[in-house]
Design an enzyme around this catalytic site. Structure first.
Site, PDB file in Angstrom:
ATOM      1  N   HIS A  20     -61.612  96.734  -7.032  1.00  0.00           N
ATOM      2  CA  HIS A  20     -61.429  97.841  -7.975  1.00  0.00           C
ATOM      3  C   HIS A  20     -59.956  98.162  -8.237  1.00  0.00           C
ATOM      4  CE1 HIS A  20     -65.621  99.510  -6.569  1.00  0.00           C
ATOM      5  NE2 HIS A  20     -65.734  98.476  -7.373  1.00  0.00           N
TER       6      HIS A  20
HETATM    7  C1  LIG Z   1     -66.458  90.663  -7.892  1.00  0.00           C
HETATM    8  C2  LIG Z   1     -66.383  92.018  -8.529  1.00  0.00           C
HETATM    9  C3  LIG Z   1     -67.438  92.910  -8.387  1.00  0.00           C
HETATM   10  C4  LIG Z   1     -67.353  94.174  -8.963  1.00  0.00           C
HETATM   11  N1  LIG Z   1     -68.431  94.994  -8.911  1.00  0.00           N
HETATM   12  C5  LIG Z   1     -68.401  96.165  -9.583  1.00  0.00           C
HETATM   13  C6  LIG Z   1     -69.564  96.966  -9.676  1.00  0.00           C
HETATM   14  O1  LIG Z   1     -70.641  96.616  -9.191  1.00  0.00           O
HETATM   15  N2  LIG Z   1     -69.468  98.145 -10.347  1.00  0.00           N
HETATM   16  C7  LIG Z   1     -68.300  98.576 -10.897  1.00  0.00           C
HETATM   17  O2  LIG Z   1     -68.265  99.676 -11.446  1.00  0.00           O
HETATM   18  N3  LIG Z   1     -67.191  97.820 -10.838  1.00  0.00           N
HETATM   19  C8  LIG Z   1     -67.223  96.616 -10.236  1.00  0.00           C
HETATM   20  N4  LIG Z   1     -66.127  95.817 -10.244  1.00  0.00           N
HETATM   21  C9  LIG Z   1     -64.904  96.295 -10.937  1.00  0.00           C
HETATM   22  C10 LIG Z   1     -65.049  96.350 -12.458  1.00  0.00           C
HETATM   23  O3  LIG Z   1     -65.843  95.292 -12.928  1.00  0.00           O
HETATM   24  C11 LIG Z   1     -63.649  96.357 -13.093  1.00  0.00           C
HETATM   25  O4  LIG Z   1     -62.976  97.532 -12.672  1.00  0.00           O
HETATM   26  C12 LIG Z   1     -63.684  96.342 -14.620  1.00  0.00           C
HETATM   27  O5  LIG Z   1     -64.457  95.276 -15.096  1.00  0.00           O
HETATM   28  C13 LIG Z   1     -62.264  96.239 -15.170  1.00  0.00           C
HETATM   29  O6  LIG Z   1     -62.323  96.191 -16.573  1.00  0.00           O
HETATM   30  P1  LIG Z   1     -61.051  95.854 -17.450  1.00  0.00           P
HETATM   31  O7  LIG Z   1     -61.461  95.965 -18.868  1.00  0.00           O
HETATM   32  O8  LIG Z   1     -59.905  96.636 -16.975  1.00  0.00           O
HETATM   33  O9  LIG Z   1     -60.692  94.327 -17.110  1.00  0.00           O
HETATM   34  P2  LIG Z   1     -61.542  93.007 -17.290  1.00  0.00           P
HETATM   35  O10 LIG Z   1     -62.986  93.300 -17.461  1.00  0.00           O
HETATM   36  O11 LIG Z   1     -61.138  92.114 -16.179  1.00  0.00           O
HETATM   37  O12 LIG Z   1     -61.044  92.411 -18.683  1.00  0.00           O
HETATM   38  C14 LIG Z   1     -59.818  91.763 -18.870  1.00  0.00           C
HETATM   39  C15 LIG Z   1     -60.047  90.609 -19.844  1.00  0.00           C
HETATM   40  O13 LIG Z   1     -58.790  90.165 -20.318  1.00  0.00           O
HETATM   41  C16 LIG Z   1     -58.770  88.749 -20.338  1.00  0.00           C
HETATM   42  N5  LIG Z   1     -57.373  88.319 -20.243  1.00  0.00           N
HETATM   43  C17 LIG Z   1     -56.523  88.520 -19.207  1.00  0.00           C
HETATM   44  N6  LIG Z   1     -55.324  87.965 -19.475  1.00  0.00           N
HETATM   45  C18 LIG Z   1     -55.422  87.425 -20.710  1.00  0.00           C
HETATM   46  C19 LIG Z   1     -54.521  86.706 -21.531  1.00  0.00           C
HETATM   47  N7  LIG Z   1     -53.268  86.440 -21.134  1.00  0.00           N
HETATM   48  N8  LIG Z   1     -54.954  86.276 -22.736  1.00  0.00           N
HETATM   49  C20 LIG Z   1     -56.210  86.548 -23.164  1.00  0.00           C
HETATM   50  N9  LIG Z   1     -57.115  87.212 -22.413  1.00  0.00           N
HETATM   51  C21 LIG Z   1     -56.716  87.651 -21.204  1.00  0.00           C
HETATM   52  C22 LIG Z   1     -59.599  88.378 -19.120  1.00  0.00           C
HETATM   53  O14 LIG Z   1     -60.035  87.043 -19.157  1.00  0.00           O
HETATM   54  C23 LIG Z   1     -60.718  89.399 -19.190  1.00  0.00           C
HETATM   55  O15 LIG Z   1     -61.774  88.954 -19.992  1.00  0.00           O
HETATM   56  C24 LIG Z   1     -66.178  94.553  -9.671  1.00  0.00           C
HETATM   57  C25 LIG Z   1     -65.132  93.651  -9.808  1.00  0.00           C
HETATM   58  C26 LIG Z   1     -65.231  92.385  -9.258  1.00  0.00           C
HETATM   59  C27 LIG Z   1     -64.092  91.427  -9.430  1.00  0.00           C
END
Ligand SMILES: Cc1cc2nc3c(=O)[nH]c(=O)nc-3n(C[C@H](O)[C@H](O)[C@H](O)COP(=O)(O)OP(=O)(O)OC[C@H]3O[C@@H](n4cnc5c(N)ncnc54)[C@H](O)[C@@H]3O)c2cc1C
Length: 507
Positions: A444
């Site tokens: 997280h």
């Molecule tokens: C194994 C695991 C289990 C989890 N379980 C839970 C759960 O059960 N419940 C919960 O609430 N949270 C959970 N989490 C945490 C939660 O999923 C994250 O906090 C949330 O998804 C973050 O969202 P975000 O939009 O910030 O990033 P992300 O969803 O990671 O999105 C970032 C996106 O940007 C893309 N990206 C990055 N760099 C580039 C680039 N240079 N060019 C183009 N694209 C790029 C990535 O590929 C990705 O698709 C878990 C996380 C993990 C890793």
């Protein structure tokens, strides 16, 4: 679907089709009809391990994982911890554990208290409600989180066990009050994972104003001398492409990659950038700082009976408690699963269950920095886990409460005994040693592009990056403090709210 590399002009370019990015694009598109380009480093999400909610463990370390790793953790026995992050449509919402908890009123009112107008609980509650749908039609947003049906009887027994200890039943964790024991909502819809991509974009995939470019790895933001983003460069199929931006660029690349892209573009602490050969463009020393992550640990028990096989690896129930009676709200989240989990290095019998205390208001703070100016090199990640003693104290209490839960009248008939860490681990010192050697990331990480109104904040409450005319950030990185539960719901809400903020500023 139009191809970005053909030279189309876009009003908005969004980097990252993850939890936040997909929600943002949908809401912005619904509200404005603008031309939007969404660039995602990963590819299709058409695979069984993503869609089937019981198979996600196989995705960690796979080709759709960024496979990040922390530096050896000084206060956690020098272990380097693996940090999976989704690199696929849906981002980390395509590989996560699907628990869907919004957070506590206190979490968001703290953001508001820090000066982030518009982010107090009452405001974000409205955002959650407009983003989510319910099966009874009381709200009609695209995301359909719900408590899983056909629950394992043992999950109910866990809730009963908590009740015996005075941890009262909470009939709705998503009401703004987390304390108590109850059922988690999950992003499982009609038996399948409902990632952000599946909820927000897949249903409107033919909308001509939205272009989604997959396998497009953004390398750098291009700024002009007035600190306006003119465009970005990305690599696809081994070739470099440039896209110009008519209105705004939004970074939704997540808590690791949003700060990483800023740093690669010369936005950060000038001395650090110079030391790796990057010319500083905008001085924002806190980019990559304020990194905070939850940690968890397993307390595993052999089971006296064969465990019911329903919903394996879905965390159906949990409890939110205080590590001591004076805690306001709750700072320990205790999850319950019907199998071995997070007890690395321990022998555990086939039939077992794990009580998993996690610290959800950690005090330790770390950072993300670049190793090199080469965009293909992974960054240095140092969450400085357990660097604050208070975090160890919370773990000790969490483990003690977990053991009490297993001793209750409700749960003890199921238990043949604790197998990890085991009865030999009883003094505070022994428990602390167990924590330092086994506790791990709860996946997280947040906070690396902190939102605030002080001069050190990376983004303001409208998510605009300080000192840059047309750049916003919308993802987990902007959280000023971490919500005291799993972070996906909050990250998704940030994306949805960003869509609204951007649409309103266009008027
Ligand atoms: C194994 C695991 C289990 C989890 N379980 C839970 C759960 O059960 N419940 C919960 O609430 N949270 C959970 N989490 C945490 C939660 O999923 C994250 O906090 C949330 O998804 C973050 O969202 P975000 O939009 O910030 O990033 P992300 O969803 O990671 O999105 C970032 C996106 O940007 C893309 N990206 C990055 N760099 C580039 C680039 N240079 N060019 C183009 N694209 C790029 C990535 O590929 C990705 O698709 C878990 C996380 C993990 C890793």
């Amino acid at each position: 679907m139009p191809n970005a590399a053909t030279g189309n002009e876009f009003d908005y370019v969004v980097i990252g089709a993850g939890s936040a990015g997909c929600a943002l694009v949908r809401n912005l598109s619904d509200r404005t009809g603008s031309k939007i380009l969404l660039l995602e480093a990963g590819g299709s999400d058409e695979r069984i391990e993503i869609q089937d909610p019981t198979k996600y463990f196989g995705l960690w370390g796979s080709d759709i994982d960024w496979k990040y790793e922390t530096v050896p953790q000084e206060f956690a026995n020098n272990r380097a911890l693996r940090w999976p992050r989704g690199r696929v449509l849906g981002g980390t919402s395509s590989i996560n554990g699907m628990v869907y908890l919004r957070g506590d009123r206190l979490d968001y009112d703290t953001w508001g208290y820090l000066g982030n107008y518009g982010w107090g609980f009452d405001e974000v509650f409205r955002t959650f409600t407009s983003m989510e749908g319910t099966s009874n039609g009381s709200s009609s947003g695209p995301l359909m989180p719900a408590v899983v049906v056909d629950q394992s009887p043992l999950s109910q027994i866990f809730i009963d066990a908590c009740g015996e200890l005075g941890i009262n039943y909470n009939d709705n964790f998503n009401s703004g009050k987390l304390s108590g024991a109850g059922w988690n909502e999950s992003t499982i819809y009609q038996g399948k994972r409902q990632s952000s991509y599946r909820a927000f974009l897949h249903p409107i995939i033919d909308r001509p104003t939205i272009t989604i470019e997959t396998n497009a790895i953004v390398q750098k933001l291009i700024l002009n001398s007035s600190h306006r983003i003119e465009g970005i460069t990305y690599i696809k199929d081994g070739k470099e492409h440039k896209v110009s931006i008519a209105r705004e660029l939004i970074l939704s690349a997540g808590a690791v990659d949003s700060p990483r892209l800023l740093l690669l573009s010369g936005i950060g602490a000038p001395e650090e950038l110079r030391s790796i050969g990057i010319k500083p463009v905008v001085e924002l020393p806190e980019v990559g700082r304020n990194l905070v992550d939850h940690m968890l640990i397993g307390v595993a028990f052999g089971s006296a009976s064969k465990i019911d096989g329903r919903n394996p690896f879905v965390t159906e129930s949990c409890a939110f408690v205080g590590s001591n009676p004076g805690v306001v709200g709750s700072n320990v989240q205790i999850s319950f699963v019907n199998e071995k989990n997070f007890v690395e290095g321990y022998e555990v019998p086939e039939h077992c269950f794990t009580v998993i205390p996690g610290i959800v208001r950690p005090q330790s703070r770390g950072w993300i920095k670049l190793r090199s100016s080469d965009p293909t090199v992974s960054p240095l990640i140092d969450p400085r886990y357990l660097s604050e003693t208070a975090d160890l104290d919370d773990f000790v209490s969490g483990i003690q409460i977990s053991r009490e839960i297993a001793k209750t009248k409700a749960l003890s008939p199921w238990t043949t005994g604790e197998v990890a860490p085991g009865p030999g681990c009883s003094s505070d010192k022994q428990i602390r040693d167990y924590v330092r050697s086994v506790a791990t990331t709860w996946f997280h990480p947040v906070g690396t592009c902190r939102m605030g109104i002080d001069s050190g904040a990376v983004v303001d409450p409208e998510l605009r990056v300080q000192g840059i005319a047309n750049l916003r950030i919308a993802d987990a990185s902007i959280m000023p403090t971490v919500v005291s539960c799993n972070t996906n719901a909050a990250s998704t809400m940030i994306g949805w709210k960003a869509g609204e903020l951007i649409a309103n500023s266009k008027k």
